[in-house]
Design an enzyme around this catalytic site. Structure first.
Site, PDB file in Angstrom:
ATOM      1  N   ASP A  13       4.302   1.370  -6.720  1.00 43.99           N
ATOM      2  CA  ASP A  13       4.042  -0.043  -6.460  1.00 43.99           C
ATOM      3  C   ASP A  13       4.586  -0.422  -5.079  1.00 43.99           C
ATOM      4  O   ASP A  13       5.443   0.271  -4.525  1.00 43.99           O
ATOM      5  CB  ASP A  13       4.729  -0.854  -7.563  1.00 43.99           C
ATOM      6  CG  ASP A  13       4.616  -2.343  -7.345  1.00 43.99           C
ATOM      7  OD1 ASP A  13       3.495  -2.854  -7.259  1.00 43.99           O
ATOM      8  OD2 ASP A  13       5.673  -3.010  -7.243  1.00 43.99           O
ATOM      9  N   ASP A  15       5.257  -4.252  -3.573  1.00 45.06           N
ATOM     10  CA  ASP A  15       6.230  -5.353  -3.540  1.00 45.06           C
ATOM     11  C   ASP A  15       7.328  -5.138  -4.576  1.00 45.06           C
ATOM     12  O   ASP A  15       7.058  -4.978  -5.765  1.00 45.06           O
ATOM     13  CB  ASP A  15       5.534  -6.682  -3.848  1.00 45.06           C
ATOM     14  CG  ASP A  15       4.482  -7.049  -2.824  1.00 45.06           C
ATOM     15  OD1 ASP A  15       4.767  -7.889  -1.966  1.00 45.06           O
ATOM     16  OD2 ASP A  15       3.372  -6.485  -2.877  1.00 45.06           O
ATOM     17  N   ASP A 176       8.365  -1.823 -10.576  1.00 45.54           N
ATOM     18  CA  ASP A 176       9.530  -2.699 -10.714  1.00 45.54           C
ATOM     19  C   ASP A 176       9.312  -3.798 -11.748  1.00 45.54           C
ATOM     20  O   ASP A 176      10.149  -4.703 -11.849  1.00 45.54           O
ATOM     21  CB  ASP A 176       9.866  -3.356  -9.364  1.00 45.54           C
ATOM     22  CG  ASP A 176       8.833  -4.394  -8.944  1.00 45.54           C
ATOM     23  OD1 ASP A 176       7.625  -4.077  -8.996  1.00 45.54           O
ATOM     24  OD2 ASP A 176       9.219  -5.510  -8.586  1.00 45.54           O
TER      25      ASP A 176
END
Length: 226
Positions: A13, A15, A176
Protein backbone atom coordinates in the site's frame (compact mmCIF):
# COMPACT_ATOMS: atom_id res chain seq x y z
CA UNK A 1 1.72 -19.09 10.16
CA UNK A 2 5.33 -20.23 10.11
CA UNK A 3 8.05 -17.74 9.15
CA UNK A 4 9.71 -17.07 6.84
CA UNK A 5 6.88 -17.48 4.33
CA UNK A 6 7.63 -18.48 0.72
CA UNK A 7 6.35 -15.97 -1.82
CA UNK A 8 6.54 -15.00 -5.46
CA UNK A 9 5.25 -11.44 -5.03
CA UNK A 10 4.79 -8.66 -2.48
CA UNK A 11 2.29 -5.84 -3.02
CA UNK A 12 2.48 -2.75 -0.83
CA UNK A 13 0.00 0.00 0.00
CA UNK A 14 1.06 3.63 -0.48
CA UNK A 15 -0.48 6.11 1.98
CA UNK A 16 0.43 5.22 5.56
CA UNK A 17 2.60 2.25 4.56
CA UNK A 18 5.28 3.48 2.15
CA UNK A 19 4.83 7.23 2.58
CA UNK A 20 3.63 9.59 5.27
CA UNK A 21 1.35 11.59 2.97
CA UNK A 22 -0.96 12.99 5.65
CA UNK A 23 0.68 16.45 5.86
CA UNK A 24 0.07 17.13 2.15
CA UNK A 25 -3.42 15.62 2.23
CA UNK A 26 -4.22 17.75 5.28
CA UNK A 27 -2.85 20.94 3.74
CA UNK A 28 -5.13 20.44 0.74
CA UNK A 29 -8.09 19.74 3.06
CA UNK A 30 -7.38 22.87 5.09
CA UNK A 31 -7.17 24.98 1.94
CA UNK A 32 -10.38 23.47 0.55
CA UNK A 33 -12.25 24.09 3.81
CA UNK A 34 -11.08 27.69 3.84
CA UNK A 35 -12.08 28.22 0.20
CA UNK A 36 -15.57 26.88 0.95
CA UNK A 37 -16.02 28.77 4.21
CA UNK A 38 -16.05 25.50 6.18
CA UNK A 39 -14.78 25.19 9.76
CA UNK A 40 -10.98 24.70 10.03
CA UNK A 41 -9.60 21.16 10.21
CA UNK A 42 -6.28 19.91 11.59
CA UNK A 43 -3.77 17.21 10.66
CA UNK A 44 -4.83 14.82 13.43
CA UNK A 45 -8.44 14.76 12.24
CA UNK A 46 -7.53 14.40 8.56
CA UNK A 47 -5.37 11.35 9.43
CA UNK A 48 -8.48 9.52 10.65
CA UNK A 49 -10.20 10.17 7.29
CA UNK A 50 -7.46 8.74 5.02
CA UNK A 51 -7.66 5.33 3.39
CA UNK A 52 -10.51 5.12 0.90
CA UNK A 53 -9.34 7.50 -1.80
CA UNK A 54 -9.67 11.24 -2.32
CA UNK A 55 -13.44 11.29 -2.92
CA UNK A 56 -14.21 9.69 0.43
CA UNK A 57 -11.62 11.88 2.15
CA UNK A 58 -13.30 15.01 0.77
CA UNK A 59 -16.74 13.75 1.89
CA UNK A 60 -15.43 13.12 5.40
CA UNK A 61 -13.82 16.56 5.59
CA UNK A 62 -17.10 18.17 4.48
CA UNK A 63 -19.25 16.24 6.98
CA UNK A 64 -16.63 15.56 9.70
CA UNK A 65 -18.04 12.03 9.74
CA UNK A 66 -16.71 8.70 8.46
CA UNK A 67 -19.87 7.57 6.66
CA UNK A 68 -22.21 10.51 6.04
CA UNK A 69 -22.42 11.97 2.53
CA UNK A 70 -22.52 15.74 2.06
CA UNK A 71 -25.06 17.47 -0.17
CA UNK A 72 -24.29 16.45 -3.78
CA UNK A 73 -23.89 20.04 -4.97
CA UNK A 74 -21.41 20.81 -2.17
CA UNK A 75 -19.36 17.70 -2.97
CA UNK A 76 -19.40 18.53 -6.69
CA UNK A 77 -18.02 21.98 -5.87
CA UNK A 78 -15.50 20.76 -3.29
CA UNK A 79 -13.83 17.84 -5.09
CA UNK A 80 -12.16 19.82 -7.90
CA UNK A 81 -11.00 22.44 -5.37
CA UNK A 82 -9.40 19.72 -3.25
CA UNK A 83 -7.83 17.99 -6.26
CA UNK A 84 -6.33 21.25 -7.52
CA UNK A 85 -4.71 21.99 -4.16
CA UNK A 86 -3.49 18.40 -3.72
CA UNK A 87 -2.04 18.20 -7.23
CA UNK A 88 0.07 21.26 -6.45
CA UNK A 89 1.27 19.92 -3.09
CA UNK A 90 1.24 16.15 -3.67
CA UNK A 91 4.84 15.57 -2.56
CA UNK A 92 5.73 18.82 -0.81
CA UNK A 93 5.89 17.26 2.67
CA UNK A 94 5.37 13.52 1.97
CA UNK A 95 8.31 11.30 2.93
CA UNK A 96 9.07 7.56 3.15
CA UNK A 97 8.69 6.07 6.61
CA UNK A 98 11.79 4.73 8.40
CA UNK A 99 12.83 1.34 7.01
CA UNK A 100 10.92 1.73 3.73
CA UNK A 101 13.90 2.22 1.40
CA UNK A 102 15.89 -0.52 3.14
CA UNK A 103 12.86 -2.83 3.07
CA UNK A 104 12.23 -2.29 -0.63
CA UNK A 105 15.90 -2.93 -1.38
CA UNK A 106 15.83 -6.16 0.65
CA UNK A 107 12.65 -7.42 -1.02
CA UNK A 108 14.04 -6.65 -4.48
CA UNK A 109 17.30 -8.38 -3.61
CA UNK A 110 15.39 -11.53 -2.62
CA UNK A 111 14.06 -11.83 -6.17
CA UNK A 112 10.41 -11.49 -5.14
CA UNK A 113 8.19 -9.46 -7.52
CA UNK A 114 7.21 -6.06 -6.13
CA UNK A 115 4.08 -3.97 -6.79
CA UNK A 116 2.38 -0.93 -5.30
CA UNK A 117 -1.41 -1.11 -4.93
CA UNK A 118 -3.16 2.04 -3.75
CA UNK A 119 -6.63 3.58 -3.80
CA UNK A 120 -5.09 6.93 -4.74
CA UNK A 121 -5.79 8.09 -8.31
CA UNK A 122 -2.99 7.55 -10.82
CA UNK A 123 -2.66 11.30 -11.48
CA UNK A 124 -1.42 11.61 -7.87
CA UNK A 125 0.22 8.19 -7.42
CA UNK A 126 2.82 8.41 -10.17
CA UNK A 127 4.16 11.92 -9.40
CA UNK A 128 4.26 11.09 -5.71
CA UNK A 129 6.25 7.88 -6.19
CA UNK A 130 8.61 9.59 -8.64
CA UNK A 131 9.16 12.68 -6.45
CA UNK A 132 9.97 10.53 -3.40
CA UNK A 133 12.33 8.18 -5.28
CA UNK A 134 10.21 5.04 -4.95
CA UNK A 135 8.79 4.65 -8.47
CA UNK A 136 11.54 2.46 -9.91
CA UNK A 137 11.31 -0.17 -7.17
CA UNK A 138 7.98 -1.41 -8.54
CA UNK A 139 7.34 -3.68 -11.51
CA UNK A 140 3.61 -2.91 -11.31
CA UNK A 141 1.68 0.09 -9.96
CA UNK A 142 -2.10 -0.18 -9.56
CA UNK A 143 -3.92 3.00 -8.59
CA UNK A 144 -7.51 3.43 -7.45
CA UNK A 145 -8.65 4.17 -10.99
CA UNK A 146 -6.53 1.57 -12.84
CA UNK A 147 -9.12 -1.22 -12.56
CA UNK A 148 -12.95 -1.27 -12.22
CA UNK A 149 -12.64 -1.99 -8.48
CA UNK A 150 -10.21 -0.97 -5.73
CA UNK A 151 -9.41 -2.25 -2.24
CA UNK A 152 -11.13 -3.71 -0.24
CA UNK A 153 -12.09 -5.58 -3.42
CA UNK A 154 -9.66 -8.43 -4.09
CA UNK A 155 -9.57 -7.52 -7.81
CA UNK A 156 -6.25 -5.57 -7.67
CA UNK A 157 -4.61 -8.53 -5.93
CA UNK A 158 -5.98 -10.99 -8.49
CA UNK A 159 -4.69 -8.70 -11.25
CA UNK A 160 -1.22 -8.68 -9.67
CA UNK A 161 -1.33 -12.49 -9.44
CA UNK A 162 -2.08 -12.68 -13.16
CA UNK A 163 0.76 -10.30 -14.00
CA UNK A 164 3.27 -12.16 -11.82
CA UNK A 165 1.96 -15.65 -12.68
CA UNK A 166 1.37 -16.66 -9.08
CA UNK A 167 -1.42 -17.92 -6.84
CA UNK A 168 -3.02 -15.62 -4.26
CA UNK A 169 -1.37 -17.55 -1.41
CA UNK A 170 2.01 -16.78 -3.02
CA UNK A 171 1.39 -13.03 -2.89
CA UNK A 172 1.73 -10.98 0.30
CA UNK A 173 -0.03 -7.65 0.86
CA UNK A 174 1.64 -5.18 3.22
CA UNK A 175 -0.63 -2.34 4.30
CA UNK A 176 -1.80 -0.24 7.21
CA UNK A 177 -5.58 -0.51 7.35
CA UNK A 178 -8.82 -2.47 7.41
CA UNK A 179 -9.08 -2.01 3.62
CA UNK A 180 -5.82 -3.91 3.16
CA UNK A 181 -6.77 -6.71 5.53
CA UNK A 182 -10.17 -7.17 3.86
CA UNK A 183 -8.70 -7.16 0.33
CA UNK A 184 -6.09 -9.77 1.24
CA UNK A 185 -8.52 -12.06 3.03
CA UNK A 186 -11.02 -11.80 0.14
CA UNK A 187 -8.25 -12.80 -2.27
CA UNK A 188 -6.91 -15.60 -0.07
CA UNK A 189 -3.55 -13.86 0.39
CA UNK A 190 -1.40 -13.39 3.49
CA UNK A 191 -1.32 -9.87 4.90
CA UNK A 192 1.00 -7.86 7.15
CA UNK A 193 0.22 -4.42 8.53
CA UNK A 194 2.47 -1.67 9.85
CA UNK A 195 1.30 0.06 13.05
CA UNK A 196 2.18 3.63 12.11
CA UNK A 197 -0.29 4.32 9.28
CA UNK A 198 -3.86 5.53 8.83
CA UNK A 199 -6.28 2.87 10.08
CA UNK A 200 -9.05 5.36 10.87
CA UNK A 201 -7.55 5.91 14.31
CA UNK A 202 -7.79 2.22 15.31
CA UNK A 203 -4.88 -0.11 16.25
CA UNK A 204 -4.03 -2.56 13.45
CA UNK A 205 -3.60 -5.32 16.03
CA UNK A 206 -7.43 -5.53 16.03
CA UNK A 207 -7.44 -6.62 12.40
CA UNK A 208 -7.33 -10.15 10.92
CA UNK A 209 -3.61 -10.26 10.02
CA UNK A 210 -0.73 -12.70 9.73
CA UNK A 211 1.69 -10.24 11.34
CA UNK A 212 2.06 -6.68 12.59
CA UNK A 213 5.49 -5.52 11.39
CA UNK A 214 7.18 -2.40 12.79
CA UNK A 215 8.71 -1.53 9.41
CA UNK A 216 9.10 -2.75 5.83
CA UNK A 217 12.63 -3.80 6.65
CA UNK A 218 11.33 -6.08 9.41
CA UNK A 219 8.71 -7.43 7.00
CA UNK A 220 11.44 -8.30 4.49
CA UNK A 221 13.06 -10.55 7.11
CA UNK A 222 9.91 -12.69 7.29
CA UNK A 223 9.77 -13.65 3.59
CA UNK A 224 11.76 -15.73 1.12
CA UNK A 225 11.38 -16.30 -2.62
CA UNK A 226 9.41 -19.40 -3.54
Amino acid sequence: MNFPISLKAVVIDLDGTLLDTAPDLADAAMAMAEDLGQPPIDLAEVKTYIGNGVSRLVKRVLTRDMHTDPAPELFAKALPIYEQHYAEWVSRKSRPYPGVIEGLQAIKASGVHLACITNKAARFTHPLLKDTGLFDYFELILSGDTLPEKKPSPLPLFHACAVFDCEPNELLLIGDSLNDAQAARAAGSPVFCVPYGYNRGRPVAELDLDAVVPSLLEAAKLIVRK
